[in-house]
Design an enzyme around this catalytic site. Sequence first.
Site, PDB file in Angstrom:
ATOM      1  N   GLN A  64      70.874  40.622 -14.586  1.00  0.00           N
ATOM      2  CA  GLN A  64      71.405  41.000 -13.439  1.00  0.00           C
ATOM      3  C   GLN A  64      72.143  39.676 -12.602  1.00  0.00           C
ATOM      4  O   GLN A  64      72.936  39.985 -11.690  1.00  0.00           O
ATOM      5  CB  GLN A  64      70.397  41.536 -12.175  1.00  0.00           C
ATOM      6  CG  GLN A  64      69.729  42.840 -12.668  1.00  0.00           C
ATOM      7  CD  GLN A  64      68.628  43.257 -11.775  1.00  0.00           C
ATOM      8  OE1 GLN A  64      67.604  43.264 -12.089  1.00  0.00           O
ATOM      9  NE2 GLN A  64      68.843  43.334 -10.555  1.00  0.00           N
TER      10      GLN A  64
ATOM     11  N   PHE B 227      66.284  47.016 -12.432  1.00  0.00           N
ATOM     12  CA  PHE B 227      65.313  47.293 -11.303  1.00  0.00           C
ATOM     13  C   PHE B 227      64.910  46.103 -10.692  1.00  0.00           C
ATOM     14  O   PHE B 227      63.814  46.092 -10.074  1.00  0.00           O
ATOM     15  CB  PHE B 227      64.349  48.290 -11.728  1.00  0.00           C
ATOM     16  CG  PHE B 227      65.104  49.601 -12.607  1.00  0.00           C
ATOM     17  CD1 PHE B 227      65.331  50.577 -11.837  1.00  0.00           C
ATOM     18  CD2 PHE B 227      64.656  49.881 -13.734  1.00  0.00           C
ATOM     19  CE1 PHE B 227      66.117  51.508 -12.352  1.00  0.00           C
ATOM     20  CE2 PHE B 227      65.359  50.786 -14.561  1.00  0.00           C
ATOM     21  CZ  PHE B 227      66.064  51.820 -13.483  1.00  0.00           C
TER      22      PHE B 227
ATOM     23  N   GLU C 191      66.698  40.062 -12.311  1.00  0.00           N
ATOM     24  CA  GLU C 191      67.432  39.250 -11.351  1.00  0.00           C
ATOM     25  C   GLU C 191      67.243  37.777 -11.853  1.00  0.00           C
ATOM     26  O   GLU C 191      68.089  36.959 -11.876  1.00  0.00           O
ATOM     27  CB  GLU C 191      67.085  39.694  -9.977  1.00  0.00           C
ATOM     28  CG  GLU C 191      67.725  38.714  -8.956  1.00  0.00           C
ATOM     29  CD  GLU C 191      67.190  39.033  -7.351  1.00  0.00           C
ATOM     30  OE1 GLU C 191      66.822  40.364  -7.167  1.00  0.00           O
ATOM     31  OE2 GLU C 191      67.479  38.059  -6.473  1.00  0.00           O
TER      32      GLU C 191
ATOM     33  N   ARG D 215      60.878  39.872   2.739  1.00  0.00           N
ATOM     34  CA  ARG D 215      61.479  41.254   2.992  1.00  0.00           C
ATOM     35  C   ARG D 215      60.170  41.979   3.321  1.00  0.00           C
ATOM     36  O   ARG D 215      60.382  42.867   4.074  1.00  0.00           O
ATOM     37  CB  ARG D 215      62.268  41.684   1.909  1.00  0.00           C
ATOM     38  CG  ARG D 215      63.101  42.883   2.160  1.00  0.00           C
ATOM     39  CD  ARG D 215      63.911  43.410   0.895  1.00  0.00           C
ATOM     40  NE  ARG D 215      65.254  42.568   0.899  1.00  0.00           N
ATOM     41  CZ  ARG D 215      66.337  43.101   1.597  1.00  0.00           C
ATOM     42  NH1 ARG D 215      66.343  44.262   2.383  1.00  0.00           N
ATOM     43  NH2 ARG D 215      67.489  42.725   1.647  1.00  0.00           N
TER      44      ARG D 215
ATOM     45  N   ARG E 189      63.054  47.012  -7.218  1.00  0.00           N
ATOM     46  CA  ARG E 189      63.664  47.808  -6.397  1.00  0.00           C
ATOM     47  C   ARG E 189      62.951  48.047  -4.810  1.00  0.00           C
ATOM     48  O   ARG E 189      61.629  48.501  -4.896  1.00  0.00           O
ATOM     49  CB  ARG E 189      63.479  49.412  -6.983  1.00  0.00           C
ATOM     50  CG  ARG E 189      64.773  50.170  -6.623  1.00  0.00           C
ATOM     51  CD  ARG E 189      65.072  51.259  -7.254  1.00  0.00           C
ATOM     52  NE  ARG E 189      66.197  52.110  -7.095  1.00  0.00           N
ATOM     53  CZ  ARG E 189      66.317  53.126  -7.788  1.00  0.00           C
ATOM     54  NH1 ARG E 189      65.829  53.336  -8.951  1.00  0.00           N
ATOM     55  NH2 ARG E 189      67.559  53.751  -7.592  1.00  0.00           N
TER      56      ARG E 189
ATOM     57  N   GLU F 171      68.273  50.649  -3.387  1.00  0.00           N
ATOM     58  CA  GLU F 171      66.989  50.516  -3.123  1.00  0.00           C
ATOM     59  C   GLU F 171      66.154  51.721  -2.305  1.00  0.00           C
ATOM     60  O   GLU F 171      65.241  52.139  -2.497  1.00  0.00           O
ATOM     61  CB  GLU F 171      66.630  49.179  -2.541  1.00  0.00           C
ATOM     62  CG  GLU F 171      66.839  48.096  -3.729  1.00  0.00           C
ATOM     63  CD  GLU F 171      66.825  46.828  -3.118  1.00  0.00           C
ATOM     64  OE1 GLU F 171      67.744  46.271  -2.496  1.00  0.00           O
ATOM     65  OE2 GLU F 171      66.075  45.912  -3.606  1.00  0.00           O
TER      66      GLU F 171
HETATM   67  N1  MTE Z   1      69.630  52.265 -10.755  1.00  0.00           N
HETATM   68  C1  MTE Z   1      69.702  52.172 -12.118  1.00  0.00           C
HETATM   69  N2  MTE Z   1      70.140  53.234 -13.174  1.00  0.00           N
HETATM   70  N3  MTE Z   1      69.172  50.985 -13.112  1.00  0.00           N
HETATM   71  C2  MTE Z   1      68.667  49.917 -12.243  1.00  0.00           C
HETATM   72  O1  MTE Z   1      68.559  49.015 -13.011  1.00  0.00           O
HETATM   73  N4  MTE Z   1      68.448  48.901 -10.132  1.00  0.00           N
HETATM   74  C3  MTE Z   1      68.288  49.211  -8.419  1.00  0.00           C
HETATM   75  C4  MTE Z   1      69.402  50.100  -7.932  1.00  0.00           C
HETATM   76  N5  MTE Z   1      69.503  51.449  -8.833  1.00  0.00           N
HETATM   77  C5  MTE Z   1      68.675  50.123 -10.839  1.00  0.00           C
HETATM   78  C6  MTE Z   1      69.353  51.165 -10.257  1.00  0.00           C
HETATM   79  C7  MTE Z   1      68.032  47.757  -7.684  1.00  0.00           C
HETATM   80  S1  MTE Z   1      66.610  47.131  -7.863  1.00  0.00           S
HETATM   81  C8  MTE Z   1      68.944  47.505  -6.969  1.00  0.00           C
HETATM   82  S2  MTE Z   1      68.979  46.105  -6.073  1.00  0.00           S
HETATM   83  C9  MTE Z   1      70.426  48.107  -7.070  1.00  0.00           C
HETATM   84  O2  MTE Z   1      70.456  49.480  -7.964  1.00  0.00           O
HETATM   85  C10 MTE Z   1      71.212  47.284  -7.526  1.00  0.00           C
HETATM   86  O3  MTE Z   1      72.742  47.782  -7.726  1.00  0.00           O
HETATM   87  P1  MTE Z   1      73.654  48.023  -6.422  1.00  0.00           P
HETATM   88  O4  MTE Z   1      73.626  46.740  -5.463  1.00  0.00           O
HETATM   89  O5  MTE Z   1      74.949  48.246  -6.657  1.00  0.00           O
HETATM   90  O6  MTE Z   1      73.129  49.157  -5.626  1.00  0.00           O
HETATM   91  N1  HPA Z   2      67.178  41.089  -2.265  1.00  0.00           N
HETATM   92  C1  HPA Z   2      67.279  41.127  -3.626  1.00  0.00           C
HETATM   93  N2  HPA Z   2      67.278  40.020  -4.186  1.00  0.00           N
HETATM   94  C2  HPA Z   2      67.326  38.826  -3.370  1.00  0.00           C
HETATM   95  C3  HPA Z   2      67.228  38.957  -2.217  1.00  0.00           C
HETATM   96  C4  HPA Z   2      67.158  40.135  -1.457  1.00  0.00           C
HETATM   97  O1  HPA Z   2      67.132  40.243  -0.079  1.00  0.00           O
HETATM   98  N3  HPA Z   2      67.204  37.755  -1.711  1.00  0.00           N
HETATM   99  C5  HPA Z   2      67.347  36.706  -2.934  1.00  0.00           C
HETATM  100  N4  HPA Z   2      67.321  37.683  -3.864  1.00  0.00           N
HETATM  101 MO1  MOS Z   3      67.083  44.731  -6.799  1.00  0.00          MO
HETATM  102  S1  MOS Z   3      64.957  44.639  -6.478  1.00  0.00           S
HETATM  103  O1  MOS Z   3      67.583  43.761  -5.345  1.00  0.00           O
HETATM  104  O2  MOS Z   3      67.447  44.127  -8.237  1.00  0.00           O
END
Ligand code: MTE
Ligand code: HPA
Ligand code: MOS
Length: 773
Positions: free
Chosen positions: A191, A222, A226, A304, A336, A706
Site C-alpha cells: 500500500q 486492509f 501499509e 486514532r 481497516r 474504513e
Molecule cells: N477494500 C478492498 N477491496 N481491499 C482493501 O484492501 N482496504 C481498506 C478499504 N477498503 C481495502 C478496501 C482500507 S484499510 C482502507 S484505508 C481503504 O480501503 C484504502 O483505500 P481508500 O483510501 O481508497 O478508501
Molecule cells: N490512518 C491510516 N494510516 C495511517 C494514519 C491514519 O490515520 N496515520 C498514519 N498512517
Molecule cells: Mo487502512 S487501515 O488505513 O490501510
Amino acid sequence: MKNIDSKGHVTGKSIYVDDIPTIKGTLYGVVFDSPIAHGCIESIDYTKALDLHGVIKIITHEDIPGENQIGGIIPDEELFASTDVYFAGQPIALIIAESDQIAFEARKLVDINISEKEVIVDSREAQKKDQLIFPPRTFSLGDTESAWKKCAHVFKGQAHSNGQEHLYIETQGAYAVPLENGHIRISSSTQGPTAVQRTAAKVLNVGMHKIEVDVVRIGGGFGGKEDQATPWAIMAALGTQILNQPVKVILSRLDDMRMTGKRHPYSSDYKVGFSDDLKIMAYETTFFQNAGAAADLSPAVMERTLFHGTNSYFIPNVKMTAYSCKTNLPPNTAFRGFGGPQGMFVIESALAHAAKELSVSTHQLQKINLLKNGDKFPYGQIADGVELTKIWSEMESKFDIEAVQNRIHEFNSTNADVKKGFSLMPVTFGISFTKKPMNQARALVHIYTDGSVGVSTGAVEMGQGVNTKMIQIASQIFSLDPKRVKLESTNTTRVANTSPSAASSTADLNGKALQQACNVLLERLKNCAADHFGISSQDIDIKSGIVYSKGVATDLNWDKLVLMTFLKRICLTENGHYATPRINFDMKKEKGNPFAYHVFGLALTEVTLDCIRGTYNFDAVRIVHDFGNTMNPSVDFGQIEGGLVQGIGWMTMEEIFYNQDGQLMSNSLSTYKIPDIYSVPKEVVIEPLKTKGNEMAILKSKAVGEPPLMYGIGAYFSLENAVRAFNPNFSSTFDAPFTHEKILMGLFGAGRPESHDSNNVLWSSDRMVGATI
Ligand code: MTE
Ligand code: HPA
Ligand code: MOS
C-alpha cells in the site's frame, strides 16, 4: 462506471506480483524465522542448508550494507534479528535458492539454538512491567473528577476486543530485478510504495533514486500492507543487490499468518456517568493496546483510538488514556479503521452496560447523546456537517425502529428456543491521516498527441476501486470517453514521495491532485482553442469531444485541438499537487483540527439465534450511510458491504489465538474462521443519506473505505440481546469476538465471570493470548 478491474478479476487476467512473468535467472527467497517468541540467539548453523543442491545464498544481518532497521515511526525493528528475537516468526535470514521448493527444504535444515527469555503476551501484564512502546497519551475534555459527583448513575467495567488477521487474498510478496548501474526495480504488493523505496534505500545503503517501486494493484491490503509489505520487498532487493540477479519473495499463507502483525487486541477499562435524564455526563477509559514486539504503526493506531473513543456521542467531560504495550507477538499494525473500531467498541460496551442496569434500551441512550453541530470532540475539533440526527430519523422513517423492536419482542415471547435480537450502531469516523504531512498527494497527467490520456497517481489499487475513480475524474474533466484514459501502475519514478494508500483518504488526496492537473491542462487547451477562434477562453467549452464556442458546436474536436496545442509547442503534461487545507493537531496540547471532515452512518442489525445450538443468522443489516454525493455508487456500495462483513467477522468469529509461549495457534484457515457467504446477512440494505456532500471530499463524494467496518460492531450487541432474551441472567462480558462457544456459555452459563483478571483468562480475548484451554 463499473469497476475497471471487474472483468480482469473474474477472468483471472488481473496481474499480481506472482503473475509477473519471471526473467531468466530469477531466484526465490524463503524467510527463516524465529521458532521462539523471546530469547537470545546462541548459535545458528546454516551448513546443511547451504549444502542442499540449488541453494545459492543465505542472507543474514551480517550481509546488510546499510542499516539493519525497518521501523517507520520508531527505529525499533531489525530487518533480520541480529542477537535477540522478540516474537515467534521474526525474520532471521533469507534463504535464496533456484526454486522456492528448494528454499523451503533448506529452511528445515537450519539448526538454531536460542536461550529463551520471559514471554509476555498480554497487554495489561506488559503495562504492569512497564513494557511500553512509547509513553502513554491522554485526551481530555471538561473535568471528569468533578463531573462524577454530579452523576445520577455511574457504571464501571471492562471491554476486550481481539486482533484480526488481514487475510488479503494475495499474500505478502515482492519481485526485485536488477537494472543498470546498481539500480533495482521492485514490484511489491504494498500500500506504500514510497515506504518500500525509502526503507530499502536505507537498508541497501543507496540513494532512494536507485530504487524504483512499482505496483500494478494488490490483492487486498486492509492496512496489512501499509507498513508490513516492506520487509519482504527489501529482502528481495537485498538478494538482488548482493547477487545481481532477480529475486522473488512470496510468503506462503502459513508464513504470512505466522510472521505478520494483525489488528491490535485491546483490553480496556471504562467508567461512564449519566444525569437523571440519561445524558452522558462523564466518560473515562484506559486502553491497553497490545502492540506486539515493535512499534510499527502502533503510535498512530493508538492515537486514532483516542480520536474515536467517544464515537458518535457528545460527552462534556472525558478522560481517555492509552498505553501501547510491548509484548512478544508479531508487531501489530494498521487494519481497516486503524484503532477506531477498538475505541468505539468500548463506548458501545459502556452504553450497553448502562442500558441494562438502567432498564432502558441501548438505542435510547445512543439517541439521547448523539453528537450535534457545534459540539466539541475531546480533541478540540468543533463538529460540523454532523448528519447523525438526520440519519437517525431516516432510519426511523425508512425502517421503523419501534416496529422492529415490537416484532422482535413478539417473536421472542412466542418462541422458546429461538430468539431474535437487534442493535443500532452509529459511526462517526474522521477523514485525514492524523499525521499532517501525510495529507498530500500528486498526480502526473499526459495527454498524448492522438488525444488519449495517461494518468499516474500515488494511489494503490487494492480492490477499493480507486483506479476506477481516478479514471472517472480525468474523463469527467476532459469530457472524454473513459476508454481513452489509461491509469498507469503506481510507480515511484512517476509520482514520488507518496503517502501510503490508507486512512480512507486515497481517492480524496490523489483525486484532488489529479483534478488540479487536469484542470490546468484543460485551461491550456481552451486557451489554444480561444486563440484559434480569436475569442476569450471563457467562451470555450469542451463537451464529449467537441469544442464549443460561445455555446455553439465548432468543427474543432478534442483530438484536433490536442494536436494543435502540441504543434504550438505547448506542454501537454502536468503534475498536480494537493495538500489538505486547514488541518492541524498539536500533540503537546492534544488538541486541534485533525480531520478534513467526518463520515457518519447508522446500522440496524437483526439476528436470529438458535438457543440450543448457539448458531445464528443475521437476518438483516439496514444501513443509512452518509456518502456525501457518491461518485460511484457500485464501488461505494461494495465498500459498505465488504466493510460490514469484515466487521462482523472481527466481532463474531475471527479468533486469533496465541498460546502462553507466544505461538500462533490459529495459524491456518482450518483454525481461523473468516466470514463466508453463509455468514453474510440475508439482507443488506444501504440507504444513502441525501446530503450536499462536503467540499473537502473528492467531487463531494466522501471517503468510504474504513467507516463501514464499524457497522459490524452492531453484530456483537444484537447477539448479546438475543442471548439475553433466552437467559435473562446473562451478563455481558464485552469480550469480542462473540464466538459460538461464548454464546453457548452465555445461554447456559452463569453469565459474567467474576472479573477479568488473570484467573479468568478463558474469557478475555487479549488474555486469550495467555489462555490454557
Ligand atoms: N477494500 C478492498 N477491496 N481491499 C482493501 O484492501 N482496504 C481498506 C478499504 N477498503 C481495502 C478496501 C482500507 S484499510 C482502507 S484505508 C481503504 O480501503 C484504502 O483505500 P481508500 O483510501 O481508497 O478508501
Ligand atoms: N490512518 C491510516 N494510516 C495511517 C494514519 C491514519 O490515520 N496515520 C498514519 N498512517
Ligand atoms: Mo487502512 S487501515 O488505513 O490501510
